[in-house]
Design an enzyme around this catalytic site. Sequence first.
Site, PDB file in Angstrom:
ATOM      1  N   GLU A 167       5.575   9.324   0.660  1.00 50.00           N
ATOM      2  CA  GLU A 167       4.328   8.992   1.318  1.00 50.00           C
ATOM      3  C   GLU A 167       3.534  10.265   1.548  1.00 50.00           C
ATOM      4  O   GLU A 167       3.498  10.808   2.646  1.00 50.00           O
ATOM      5  CB  GLU A 167       4.642   8.326   2.652  1.00 50.00           C
ATOM      6  CG  GLU A 167       3.700   7.263   3.039  1.00 50.00           C
ATOM      7  CD  GLU A 167       4.375   6.217   3.887  1.00 50.00           C
ATOM      8  OE1 GLU A 167       3.904   5.086   3.881  1.00 50.00           O
ATOM      9  OE2 GLU A 167       5.362   6.520   4.570  1.00 50.00           O
ATOM     10  N   HIS A 175       2.740   5.417  -0.449  1.00 53.53           N
ATOM     11  CA  HIS A 175       2.185   4.816   0.760  1.00 53.53           C
ATOM     12  C   HIS A 175       1.671   3.409   0.454  1.00 53.53           C
ATOM     13  O   HIS A 175       0.752   3.228  -0.336  1.00 53.53           O
ATOM     14  CB  HIS A 175       1.033   5.681   1.274  1.00 53.53           C
ATOM     15  CG  HIS A 175       0.475   5.253   2.589  1.00 53.53           C
ATOM     16  ND1 HIS A 175       1.197   5.276   3.753  1.00 53.53           N
ATOM     17  CD2 HIS A 175      -0.762   4.800   2.937  1.00 53.53           C
ATOM     18  CE1 HIS A 175       0.444   4.863   4.752  1.00 53.53           C
ATOM     19  NE2 HIS A 175      -0.757   4.551   4.284  1.00 53.53           N
ATOM     20  N   SER A 235       0.147   1.273   7.870  1.00 57.14           N
ATOM     21  CA  SER A 235      -0.816   2.362   7.909  1.00 57.14           C
ATOM     22  C   SER A 235      -1.696   2.234   9.149  1.00 57.14           C
ATOM     23  O   SER A 235      -1.180   2.229  10.264  1.00 57.14           O
ATOM     24  CB  SER A 235      -1.619   2.391   6.607  1.00 57.14           C
ATOM     25  OG  SER A 235      -2.333   3.592   6.460  1.00 57.14           O
TER      26      SER A 235
END
Length: 526
Positions: A346, A438, A227
């Site tokens: 995601e 995610h 991320s």
Amino acid sequence: MKKRIIIPVFFVSVSSTLALIPVDKMSDPISTTVKTTEGVVEGIRGKSGILSFKAIPYAAPPVGELRWKAPQAMKPWAGIKKCEVFGPSPMQAKPVPFSMWSEEFFIPKEPISEDCLYLNVWTGANSSKAKRPVLVWIYGGGFTAGGSGVPIYDGESMARKGIIFVSLNYRVGIFGFMAHPDLTKESPHKVSGNYALLDQIAALRWVRSNIASFGGDPDNVTIDGQSAGAGAVNCLIASPLAKSLFQKAIAQSGADFLKETPGSPDIIDSNLQQAEQEGIRVSEQLKASSLAELRNIPAEQLLKLNFNDWSGPVVDGYFLPQTVAAIFKQHRENNVALLTGWNKDEVLFGHIKTAADFQKDIEKNFGSYAKELLEYYPASNDSEATISQRKLSRDLYFGAENYTFANIETSHGKTVYVYRFTRRVPGSGEYAKYGAFHGGQMYYVLDNLKFANRPWEPTDYQLAITMSSYWVNFVRSGNPNGEGLPVWPIYETHSKKIMDLGDHCSAKTMPDSSSLNFLSSILIAN
């Protein structure tokens, strides 16, 4: 403003030829005390034989006069510094699980402090001359949260597979990215902001100087981030300050090519002048007339400011001479092998617009690209628009970013491997609906299922063995392949072969490549 996502495991043994990577015999391990350039540190040897050193300071505490300054050298200490527990997490709001992320994705509730520049080392080396490959972990958290003490970032499992695992803290939020004209003026490089990224440089330099004492090879270092951590990896590859500090990179679900939403002024990353203006606004809001006054304001008061919306890398002319996209376009990035990818589900679970509002939003934000984009993400009715919004959030902020990253590096002659994580992470209750969400791959990447109370199945344990083996192999040699593992092909722009990491790992042609091509062309154009 577009906000970066804040991200914030019962164990059974599985017999498999994939597990694995031979480990040095522990008959003559390195001592629990190790001499570093600043002093001697003492760690703890676990039952598995792995030695862990936690909260090793790699820079002076960034407090008082050092708030909003580049990391300064740590003063040497006398005697032995015990490094047995994690140090304070970076200053941020108290961790509260939300959405698909349960508590193992978050920092401990305490301690949290500005005094946070510590790193951790896990090693199973039998000698300071072992020259084991090194993995340096950079956490996500939207550049506003996160820390190395997060349970699923524990490094013991990876160290047992024969590498040195290092995790680090870096400053986040206003403490990591505050810029101001007076801060720029006092800086020897005439810049401000990017303290978080300069922290990472300082930690990598510490690794360069010290990791051999823990049995690591300073010339075989891989950085890995997820991320915002992956965005940091992208920036480090672009930065001239990071040259030669690592040889390989892994970017999971993130990069830094998206400067703004096309047709919209929603800047994600700032240039120095923009960042300085935000700093002026902050100082005016606080009624602070000098840097001394700003630095005397309690950290808790600073956390209450509306600063987090734009925390992130600053194009400052020093750490980033230009935008990441411009640096890559000009082939000026550092020469490293790359492993990158993203997850099937995601998506950003925010407010879902009606079909009419979604179409208006696309037309406003994408201008001349809107008509074609709506062909890939149609919105003829509310139900269709809901599906399209979720797909677009995944593809724009994750898929297209990492797809663009892979394509650019491949076109520059770099060795690139691409994955797509598709395993529906098991969960009960609220957690059952999120799929391959995610951050969900992190359980498997670091072989840390034991830190989550989820209804794991045999498939999950096997996948954790497979994925962690791929990662360790890449850290070793820049090639994830190894005996007993499904063959992972090198990524090529014409064939688009990637590794599907799911119930059954296999090489496949990348799905959604036409829509990703379109989005990637927008990123590159902008």
